[in-house]
Design an enzyme around this catalytic site. Structure first.
Site, PDB file in Angstrom:
ATOM      1  N   GLY A 101       0.814  -1.209   0.000  1.00 15.29           N
ATOM      2  CA  GLY A 101       0.000   0.000   0.000  1.00 15.29           C
ATOM      3  C   GLY A 101       0.845   1.255   0.000  1.00 15.29           C
ATOM      4  N   ASP A 314      -0.314  -0.668  13.208  1.00 12.80           N
ATOM      5  CA  ASP A 314       0.403  -1.893  12.855  1.00 12.80           C
ATOM      6  C   ASP A 314       0.774  -2.760  14.051  1.00 12.80           C
ATOM      7  OD1 ASP A 314       0.192  -1.372  10.179  1.00 12.80           O
ATOM      8  OD2 ASP A 314       2.237  -0.620   9.936  1.00 12.80           O
TER       9      ASP A 314
END
Length: 437
Positions: A101, A314
């Site tokens: 991404g 994350d």
């Protein structure tokens, strides 16, 4: 795809953490946009970093790999200009982002600084990750584009013009970073106005710091707006990538649930947003010991807490393991963006840790986790082909009462190719016949 049988293990010893993926992306891009030759050291060639290297090469940068070092002649260097003219002379230039991404969202605006038609392709869930922020810019600037639903096949033609860009701050900071990279090289001044509360501020700090390191100035007005002078030039330089806190979080979390690991190469005053793992685990009751860039955690049991995922999405998967083995309730809020990562991470965390006996309630943008005393094994769990879910389940296995079977473990190559090698080095027990050996 393969499976691993992972046994309950006691992990101990020193581990050198991989270089920061976030910093490596930014260093490769800034050096590739420079007017000379840079040397980037301490690079780990994960799938995502390889995608960015190949993307910048396709735009004209000349990149040579020597062990963990990259030598990069920038697009605006004498050699790079000649190479760029050859590359961009193709009828349609294809940029393969694989499953990254960052590569996609950083490279879309960068590619629009140059003439020609570009086609962006990729794999996995990448085509489901929103690009509406860029589509709105394309519409306003009459940039032609076409795309396919639920897969990455984006074709764009036109050039990005200096402008006042209004961007939401609660979608992804990657859109802002992509614009910040390329706007200084355009012919006149631009401004980015942030129209909502900003999430993932730490990633923007990394972007601004790296851009400054390569000689470009951007005025940051309290993260509400960014003033960008045009006609600036990135200056080539030598640059060393520091260790990655998002990967270090797996081992710090292992310490939190009773392992004995010292993590090397984590800078104390790092700008990485995921360095927040230290503050979160400290708040839960873990004692942090530091000696230079070496860190380890000591605990005799942790308590639940409130975790805001907006600035550090994350590290939420592995912190969910810690929360599952803590005393009391942990609430993870502002976590909706985890649903549009490599998989729906909120759902994957709930499903897979619940198989191991964790007590998790999944809501639209949050998780509520009640701690339990131990995790169960004896079941098959799935990575959902997501590198962070795979590594999270490996750490969880340390506190299971029986072995687990982990399906689709190879996805760790996206960010940490040698994770299971390090896991074994620290004492992790794995059935290797499933690793193709």
């Amino acid at each position: 795809m393969g499976s691993l049988k992972i046994y309950p293990s006691k992990l101990s010893g020193d581990v050198k953490i991989p270089p920061s993926k976030s910093m490596a992306h930014r260093a490769v891009i800034c050096s590739s946009l420079s007017n000379g030759k840079s040397r980037i050291s301490n690079i780990d060639f994960s799938d995502d970093i390889i995608a960015t290297i190949r993307a910048m090469t396709s735009l004209g940068a000349i990149i040579e790999k020597k062990e963990d070092i990259l030598e990069i002649s920038g697009i605006f260097s004498k050699e790079g200009i000649l190479n760029r003219e050859n590359q961009l002379n193709q009828p349609k230039l294809t940029i393969d982002c694989n499953e990254s991404g960052s590569t996609l969202r950083f490279l879309v605006p960068i590619s629009l600084a140059f003439d020609g038609v570009k086609r962006f392709i990729g794999r996995g869930n990448l085509g489901k990750r929103p690009l509406d922020t860029y589509y709105e810019i394309f519409d306003r600037q009459n940039i032609k584009y076409s795309y396919k639903e639920n897969q990455l096949d984006l074709i764009i033609s036109g050039k990005l013009k200096p402008d006042e860009f209004r961007v939401k701050g609660n979608i992804s900071s990657q859109f802002i970073t992509g614009l910040l990279f390329i706007l200084p090289t355009l012919e006149s001044d631009s401004k980015i106005i942030i129209t909502t509360e900003l999430e993932s501020k730490g990633y923007l700090d990394l972007t601004l710091s790296t851009i400054k390191d390569f000689g470009v100035e951007i005025i940051n007005n309290n993260y509400k707006e960014f003033i960008i002078k045009g006609n600036q030039t990135y200056k080539a330089r030598d640059y060393k990538v520091e260790g990655d806190y998002s990967q270090g979080a797996f081992y710090l979390s292992a310490d939190a649930i009773g392992e004995d690991i010292s993590i090397l190469d984590l800078k104390e005053d790092s700008l990485q947003g995921d360095s927040e793992v230290v503050e979160i685990l400290s708040r839960m009751g873990m004692e942090i010991l530091r000696e230079g860039n070496k860190i380890k955690g000591i605990t005799n049991g942790l308590n639940g807490t409130l975790i805001d995922a907006s600035q550090c999405p994350d590290i939420i998967p592995v912190l969910s393991v810690v929360a599952s083995l803590s005393i009391g309730k942990t609430t993870i809020i502002n976590a909706g963006r985890l649903r549009i990562k490599e998989c729906d991470r909120l759902h994957a965390i709930n499903v897979e840790l619940s198989k191991l006996g964790a007590n998790i309630e999944e809501k639209e943008d949050s998780l509520i986790i009640e701690g339990v005393s131990k995790l169960n094994g004896g079941v098959e769990v799935w990575s959902h082909k997501d590198h962070r879910i795979a590594m999270t389940l490996a750490i969880a296995s340390c506190r299971c009462d029986k072995p687990i079977i982990l399906k689709d473990f190879e996805c760790v190559s996206k960010s940490y190719p040698h994770f299971f090698k390090d896991f074994k080095m620290l004492g992790g027990r794995i059935d290797e016949w499933n690793m193709g050996k």
